[in-house]
Design a protein around this motif. Structure first.
Motif, PDB file in Angstrom:
ATOM      1  N   LEU A   1       0.831  -1.209   0.000  1.00  0.00           N
ATOM      2  CA  LEU A   1       0.000   0.000   0.000  1.00  0.00           C
ATOM      3  C   LEU A   1       0.862   1.255   0.000  1.00  0.00           C
ATOM      4  O   LEU A   1       0.545   2.242  -0.682  1.00  0.00           O
ATOM      5  N   THR A   2       1.962   1.219   0.749  1.00  0.00           N
ATOM      6  CA  THR A   2       2.883   2.366   0.773  1.00  0.00           C
ATOM      7  C   THR A   2       3.493   2.592  -0.602  1.00  0.00           C
ATOM      8  O   THR A   2       3.567   3.725  -1.088  1.00  0.00           O
ATOM      9  N   HIS A   3       3.938   1.507  -1.253  1.00  0.00           N
ATOM     10  CA  HIS A   3       4.525   1.635  -2.590  1.00  0.00           C
ATOM     11  C   HIS A   3       3.480   2.065  -3.616  1.00  0.00           C
ATOM     12  O   HIS A   3       3.782   2.819  -4.545  1.00  0.00           O
ATOM     13  N   LEU A   4       2.250   1.568  -3.454  1.00  0.00           N
ATOM     14  CA  LEU A   4       1.162   1.957  -4.350  1.00  0.00           C
ATOM     15  C   LEU A   4       0.913   3.459  -4.301  1.00  0.00           C
ATOM     16  O   LEU A   4       0.786   4.123  -5.336  1.00  0.00           O
ATOM     17  N   CYS A   5       0.834   3.997  -3.114  1.00  0.00           N
ATOM     18  CA  CYS A   5       0.495   5.417  -2.958  1.00  0.00           C
ATOM     19  C   CYS A   5       1.653   6.336  -3.314  1.00  0.00           C
ATOM     20  O   CYS A   5       1.443   7.467  -3.766  1.00  0.00           O
ATOM     21  N   GLY A   6       2.899   5.859  -3.115  1.00  0.00           N
ATOM     22  CA  GLY A   6       4.064   6.690  -3.385  1.00  0.00           C
ATOM     23  C   GLY A   6       4.366   7.615  -2.228  1.00  0.00           C
ATOM     24  O   GLY A   6       3.562   7.756  -1.292  1.00  0.00           O
TER      25      GLY A   6
ATOM     26  N   ASP B   1       1.785  10.161  -0.961  1.00  0.00           N
ATOM     27  CA  ASP B   1       0.674   9.895  -1.891  1.00  0.00           C
ATOM     28  C   ASP B   1       0.902  10.504  -3.276  1.00  0.00           C
ATOM     29  O   ASP B   1      -0.054  10.835  -3.996  1.00  0.00           O
ATOM     30  N   ALA B   2       2.156  10.623  -3.688  1.00  0.00           N
ATOM     31  CA  ALA B   2       2.476  11.262  -4.965  1.00  0.00           C
ATOM     32  C   ALA B   2       1.878  10.499  -6.148  1.00  0.00           C
ATOM     33  O   ALA B   2       1.409  11.111  -7.122  1.00  0.00           O
ATOM     34  N   HIS B   3       1.885   9.163  -6.091  1.00  0.00           N
ATOM     35  CA  HIS B   3       1.322   8.388  -7.205  1.00  0.00           C
ATOM     36  C   HIS B   3      -0.183   8.601  -7.316  1.00  0.00           C
ATOM     37  O   HIS B   3      -0.732   8.686  -8.429  1.00  0.00           O
ATOM     38  N   LEU B   4      -0.851   8.712  -6.174  1.00  0.00           N
ATOM     39  CA  LEU B   4      -2.295   8.968  -6.208  1.00  0.00           C
ATOM     40  C   LEU B   4      -2.594  10.335  -6.796  1.00  0.00           C
ATOM     41  O   LEU B   4      -3.541  10.500  -7.588  1.00  0.00           O
ATOM     42  N   ARG B   5      -1.766  11.333  -6.445  1.00  0.00           N
ATOM     43  CA  ARG B   5      -1.979  12.665  -6.995  1.00  0.00           C
ATOM     44  C   ARG B   5      -1.753  12.678  -8.510  1.00  0.00           C
ATOM     45  O   ARG B   5      -2.453  13.381  -9.249  1.00  0.00           O
ATOM     46  N   SER B   6      -0.780  11.893  -8.981  1.00  0.00           N
ATOM     47  CA  SER B   6      -0.517  11.807 -10.424  1.00  0.00           C
ATOM     48  C   SER B   6      -1.715  11.207 -11.149  1.00  0.00           C
ATOM     49  O   SER B   6      -2.104  11.678 -12.228  1.00  0.00           O
ATOM     50  N   ILE B   7      -2.299  10.165 -10.571  1.00  0.00           N
ATOM     51  CA  ILE B   7      -3.476   9.532 -11.183  1.00  0.00           C
ATOM     52  C   ILE B   7      -4.644  10.508 -11.198  1.00  0.00           C
ATOM     53  O   ILE B   7      -5.363  10.621 -12.194  1.00  0.00           O
ATOM     54  N   GLU B   8      -4.842  11.229 -10.091  1.00  0.00           N
ATOM     55  CA  GLU B   8      -5.930  12.207 -10.024  1.00  0.00           C
ATOM     56  C   GLU B   8      -5.787  13.274 -11.108  1.00  0.00           C
ATOM     57  O   GLU B   8      -6.755  13.617 -11.803  1.00  0.00           O
TER      58      GLU B   8
ATOM     59  N   ASP C   1       8.606   3.449  -9.411  1.00  0.00           N
ATOM     60  CA  ASP C   1       9.139   4.705  -9.934  1.00  0.00           C
ATOM     61  C   ASP C   1       8.020   5.559 -10.499  1.00  0.00           C
ATOM     62  O   ASP C   1       7.087   5.059 -11.133  1.00  0.00           O
ATOM     63  N   ALA C   2       8.116   6.875 -10.294  1.00  0.00           N
ATOM     64  CA  ALA C   2       7.090   7.791 -10.801  1.00  0.00           C
ATOM     65  C   ALA C   2       6.964   7.725 -12.316  1.00  0.00           C
ATOM     66  O   ALA C   2       5.873   7.909 -12.869  1.00  0.00           O
ATOM     67  N   VAL C   3       8.084   7.441 -13.002  1.00  0.00           N
ATOM     68  CA  VAL C   3       8.048   7.340 -14.466  1.00  0.00           C
ATOM     69  C   VAL C   3       7.146   6.194 -14.902  1.00  0.00           C
ATOM     70  O   VAL C   3       6.394   6.302 -15.870  1.00  0.00           O
ATOM     71  N   LYS C   4       7.194   5.082 -14.179  1.00  0.00           N
ATOM     72  CA  LYS C   4       6.355   3.932 -14.526  1.00  0.00           C
ATOM     73  C   LYS C   4       4.882   4.289 -14.386  1.00  0.00           C
ATOM     74  O   LYS C   4       4.052   3.891 -15.216  1.00  0.00           O
ATOM     75  N   VAL C   5       4.541   5.040 -13.359  1.00  0.00           N
ATOM     76  CA  VAL C   5       3.153   5.469 -13.185  1.00  0.00           C
ATOM     77  C   VAL C   5       2.724   6.337 -14.364  1.00  0.00           C
ATOM     78  O   VAL C   5       1.638   6.169 -14.932  1.00  0.00           O
ATOM     79  N   GLN C   6       3.594   7.257 -14.767  1.00  0.00           N
ATOM     80  CA  GLN C   6       3.271   8.145 -15.879  1.00  0.00           C
ATOM     81  C   GLN C   6       3.119   7.380 -17.180  1.00  0.00           C
ATOM     82  O   GLN C   6       2.244   7.677 -17.995  1.00  0.00           O
ATOM     83  N   LEU C   7       3.960   6.369 -17.415  1.00  0.00           N
ATOM     84  CA  LEU C   7       3.857   5.554 -18.621  1.00  0.00           C
ATOM     85  C   LEU C   7       2.536   4.793 -18.650  1.00  0.00           C
ATOM     86  O   LEU C   7       1.898   4.676 -19.698  1.00  0.00           O
ATOM     87  N   MET C   8       2.128   4.280 -17.523  1.00  0.00           N
ATOM     88  CA  MET C   8       0.843   3.581 -17.452  1.00  0.00           C
ATOM     89  C   MET C   8      -0.304   4.530 -17.777  1.00  0.00           C
ATOM     90  O   MET C   8      -1.217   4.197 -18.535  1.00  0.00           O
ATOM     91  N   LEU C   9      -0.239   5.727 -17.229  1.00  0.00           N
ATOM     92  CA  LEU C   9      -1.293   6.709 -17.482  1.00  0.00           C
ATOM     93  C   LEU C   9      -1.278   7.196 -18.924  1.00  0.00           C
ATOM     94  O   LEU C   9      -2.296   7.606 -19.465  1.00  0.00           O
TER      95      LEU C   9
END
Length: 311
Positions: A15-20, A23-30, A72-80
């Motif tokens: 859950l910690t890795h998911l949120c970043g 919570d940076a990963h959640l903010r990126s998704i939002e 990594d934040a880059v991976k989140v961005q690539l998915m989005l």
């Protein structure tokens, strides 16, 4: 629409890795999907339009599955940005022989682009910044060199000023044109490593030169890339394409929304697309903002400028 999901089995590290961090990963998704995400421990709530909320929940589920380690934040961005593989390996994708083991097509258009390069002697990649046009072309060139499919790589760009004049820059001719060619060097270093690139230059297996230096040459058994082709004139484009020799593969990349030529000058890339679109052996791949694999804001910037251009 509000979607709720409880991740099971609950795992605090995941859950910690998911949120970043914070919570940076959640903010990126939002920000990317225009939804609102709230969570309490393993229980998540996504509020937004039906399609966007569903997509956000799919991304969250994919992140949770890969969250055994920090993400990594880059991976989140690539998915989005539309990476259908959700960050996992893509066995169906084309494998390129570079030092980047994770290199593959991130969008359907990139996959088509790689197939076109593999199956055509001349390929055009046309679209906005951040879609991987140049990087993937250089990756294909490195792959061809490593497999001895070609004897050398030739990378070129038109030296067109965007606010500066070559004559005002310090140094000799090589030092003057190097800034125009820097993105090509950067891609080479990333895909081959600095030492290997230096050795390839020493044995003339890689050549980087301004477009003007191509006149009068015939390039056999070479992988040739013309980058920033929107800044060629029709005469320069014809000159470049007719350098193609036996055993050569040519890739032309450009973004027709960023032309630095004088207003009265027709872009050679635009004319070539019109003249050559039905010529057998030539493929044209068009990228859109949906193919941007940089920061999610880049795609929105591209769309905003495109919208203004239509008004």
């Amino acid at each position: 629409m509000i979607l709720r999901h409880t991740f099971s089995p609950p795992n605090n590290a995941r859950l910690t890795h998911l949120c970043g961090p914070t919570d940076a990963h959640l903010r990126s998704i939002e920000a990317a999907l225009q939804v609102s995400i709230a969570h309490r421990h393993e229980q998540f709530k996504v509020d937004g339009g039906k399609a966007r909320a569903t997509r956000a929940m799919e991304v969250l589920q994919a992140l949770y599955e890969m969250a055994a380690r920090p993400i990594d934040a880059v991976k989140v961005q690539l998915m989005l940005a539309g990476d259908a593989s959700m960050g996992e390996t893509d066995d169906a994708g084309m494998a390129l022989l570079t030092r980047r083991a994770d290199l593959r097509a991130r969008t359907p258009t990139q996959s088509i682009y790689l197939d076109n390069i593999a199956n055509h002697d001349i390929t055009f990649g046309i679209g906005p910044a951040g879609t991987g046009k140049t990087y993937l072309a250089v990756a294909c060139a490195v792959d061809a060199l490593e497999r001895s499919a070609v004897q050398r790589i030739v990378l070129t760009r038109p030296a067109v000023e965007a606010g500066e004049k070559l004559g005002f820059l310090p140094g000799d001719l090589s030092q003057k044109v190097d800034p125009y060619l820097r993105p090509l060097y950067d891609a080479l270093y990333d895909l081959m490593g600095f030492d290997k690139v230096a050795k390839a230059f020493e044995r003339q297996a890689i050549e980087v030169a301004p477009l003007a230096f191509m006149r009068g040459r015939t390039l056999n058994n070479a992988f040739i890339i013309l980058d920033e082709a929107q800044n060629t004139t029709p005469e320069q484009m014809k000159m470049f394409l007719t350098r193609t020799g036996f055993g050569a593969k040519v890739v032309v990349t450009g973004d027709v929304s960023q032309i630095d030529l004088p207003k009265t000058q027709v872009s050679g890339l635009i004319e070539a697309e019109q003249v050559l679109k039905r010529v057998k052996g030539i493929a044209i791949t068009h990228f859109t903002s949906a193919d941007v694999v940089r920061h999610p804001l880049v795609a929105r910037i591209v769309d905003a400028y495109a919208e203004r251009g239509r008004k």
